[in-house]
Design an enzyme around this catalytic site. Structure first.
Site, short mmCIF file in Angstrom:
data_model
loop_
_atom_site.label_atom_id
_atom_site.label_comp_id
_atom_site.label_asym_id
_atom_site.label_seq_id
_atom_site.Cartn_x
_atom_site.Cartn_y
_atom_site.Cartn_z
N LYS A 167 -38.22 -39.23 47.95
CA LYS A 167 -37.67 -39.56 49.19
C LYS A 167 -38.12 -40.03 50.12
CE LYS A 167 -33.53 -36.57 47.43
NZ LYS A 167 -32.95 -35.54 47.40
N LYS A 180 -32.12 -45.08 39.23
CA LYS A 180 -31.11 -43.86 39.03
C LYS A 180 -30.03 -43.82 39.83
CE LYS A 180 -32.03 -40.13 40.69
NZ LYS A 180 -32.78 -38.58 41.62
N LYS A 183 -27.15 -41.10 45.19
CA LYS A 183 -25.62 -40.67 46.33
C LYS A 183 -26.26 -41.76 48.38
CE LYS A 183 -24.62 -36.15 46.13
NZ LYS A 183 -25.10 -34.26 46.49
P1 AMP Z 1 -28.36 -34.07 44.07
O1 AMP Z 1 -26.63 -34.60 44.19
O2 AMP Z 1 -28.87 -34.04 43.66
O3 AMP Z 1 -27.40 -32.32 44.48
O4 AMP Z 1 -27.48 -33.68 41.97
C1 AMP Z 1 -26.67 -32.52 41.95
C2 AMP Z 1 -26.71 -32.34 40.72
O5 AMP Z 1 -26.69 -34.19 39.67
C3 AMP Z 1 -28.21 -32.30 40.28
O6 AMP Z 1 -28.13 -32.16 38.37
C4 AMP Z 1 -29.06 -33.69 39.58
O7 AMP Z 1 -29.77 -33.18 38.42
C5 AMP Z 1 -27.44 -34.67 39.46
N1 AMP Z 1 -27.85 -35.91 39.10
C6 AMP Z 1 -28.06 -36.86 39.97
N2 AMP Z 1 -28.19 -38.02 39.88
C7 AMP Z 1 -27.95 -37.64 38.63
C8 AMP Z 1 -27.78 -39.14 37.72
N3 AMP Z 1 -27.90 -40.03 38.29
N4 AMP Z 1 -27.78 -38.78 36.31
C9 AMP Z 1 -27.23 -37.60 36.13
N5 AMP Z 1 -26.89 -36.08 36.88
C10 AMP Z 1 -27.57 -36.75 38.37
#
Ligand code: AMP
Ligand code: TRP
Length: 356
Positions: free
Chosen positions: A126, A218, A221
């Protein structure tokens, strides 16, 4: 192959099972967040006391537009509810309303070691090449995450695979705290150890969903291309367009999972199908193996629209009723505060702080 990782859980004797997880309100909630995390939160409600947080303090580790932040907090809350999280059974709230998170995070900043944080790969990704310009918060982020979990002495943490390293750090912090203050914890009669070592629950066929444009990245967002992801609020036409445009390779689908080795985009789309249909890769290939991507993609569009469009519609309906969302967050925060404040008071006693 994306491993179907199931981390076995051995219940600690002293701690009653409790689930905690969080999602950042940073916009563009996508199918990876859903399949890797939110969808998995729902059935846990049948077996555990669950606490699901909208982690707005984490979001501001990179600058957020205040008006968008508010909208995004509502959006994550709506995604929780639309996916089947019941705010009566579970606690649903936003992090900044429970000050114990920030207080405990400070204490954990004093427990965690620089060397531990220096190893965090997410910070490196990041912060990019300009680490000097990254916020101190982005660096200390995993200590706040440990505080989120341990404020509730949670034992299970359902997350996507990308959070595994942060969970290990949370365990290290819990362990070091328990050891550093073992005498004091015993003296105050607070059990053998004060914090449980929380277990990651990284489960299901899609713990790591990849970008639709590049199977080695990956799904994220923050990817500048909206075509890299299917968002939870995308309508049926947008879902169809994104899947039709998703990168593939020139070959037909293989008949066996081994044939997906080295075919990252194909593996990702088959994995998505399996996760949405709650089946496995072999079953998907037994239907589509030998066929073209265009046939498979048409079926994937149908499944994705059938599973996601109702969630998107319900999210939009809920977001049009912000008063209800506010009520859920207010009620959840009150319930969360009771638990987190109790933990924090114990922690203050353990440390030797004076409470008036
Ligand atoms: P975040 O958007 O970083 O707050 O992620 C929220 C949840 O979504 C966390 O448990 C992450 O591990 C999961 N997550 C985010 N991106 C992915 C992805 N590409 N595949 C699977 N899980 C994801
Ligand atoms: N760091 C997590 C993510 O980016 C979000 C998060 C914050 C979290 N606090 C948490 C997840 C506590 C599980 C438990 O996805």
């Amino acid at each position: 192959m994306v491993p179907d990782t199931v981390v076995p859980f051995v219940p600690p004797t002293q701690f009653s099972p409790r689930v905690f997880s969080g999602v950042q309100p940073t916009g563009n909630l996508h199918i990876g967040n859903y399949l890797g995390a939110i969808k998995r939160f729902v059935p846990l409600q049948d077996s555990f006391e669950c606490i699901y947080c909208v982690v707005d303090l984490h979001a501001i580790t990179v600058w957020q537009n205040p008006n968008e932040l508010k909208h995004n907090i509502h959006e994550v809350t709506a995604a929780y509810l639309a996916s089947g999280i019941d705010p009566k059974r579970s606690i649903v709230f936003n992090q900044s309303q429970v000050s114990a998170h920030a207080e405990l995070a400070w204490i954990f900043n004093c427990v965690a070691r620089l060397g531990w944080l220096n190893r965090m790969t997410q910070f490196k990704e990041k912060a990019g090449k300009t680490q000097e310009n990254a916020s101190v918060g982005l660096y200390a982020y995993p200590a706040l995450m440990a505080a989120d979990i341990l404020a509730y002495r949670a034992t299970h943490v359902p997350v996507g695979e990308d959070q595994k390293q942060h969970l290990e750090l949370a365990r290290d912090i819990a362990q070091k705290f328990n050891t550093d203050f073992a005498d004091r914890i015993a003296e105050l009669d607070l059990g053998d150890s004060f914090f449980p070592l929380p277990d990651p629950l990284i489960q299901g066929p899609a713990p790591r969903v990849m970008s639709l444009r590049d199977g080695s990245k990956k799904m994220s967002k923050s990817d500048i291309s909206d075509y890299s992801r299917v968002n939870l609020t995308d309508d049926a036409d947008t879902i169809a367009t994104k899947i039709r445009k998703a990168k593939t390779d020139p070959d037909n689908l293989p008949s066996e999972a081994a044939g997906l080795n080295g075919r990252l985009e194909a593996l990702n789309l088959v994995t998505l199908f399996a996760a949405l249909e709650e089946t496995n890769i072999d079953a998907v290939l037994s239907t589509f193996g030998g066929g073209t991507f265009s046939v498979f993609k048409a079926a994937l569009v149908d499944v994705a629209v059938a599973k996601l469009a109702p969630i998107g519609t319900e999210m939009n309906r809920l977001m049009a009723a912000p008063d209800y969302i506010q009520d859920v967050l207010r009620d959840g925060s009150m319930r969360a505060r009771v638990i987190a404040d109790e933990t924090l008071n114990h922690v203050k006693d353990i440390l030797g702080f004076v409470r008036g």
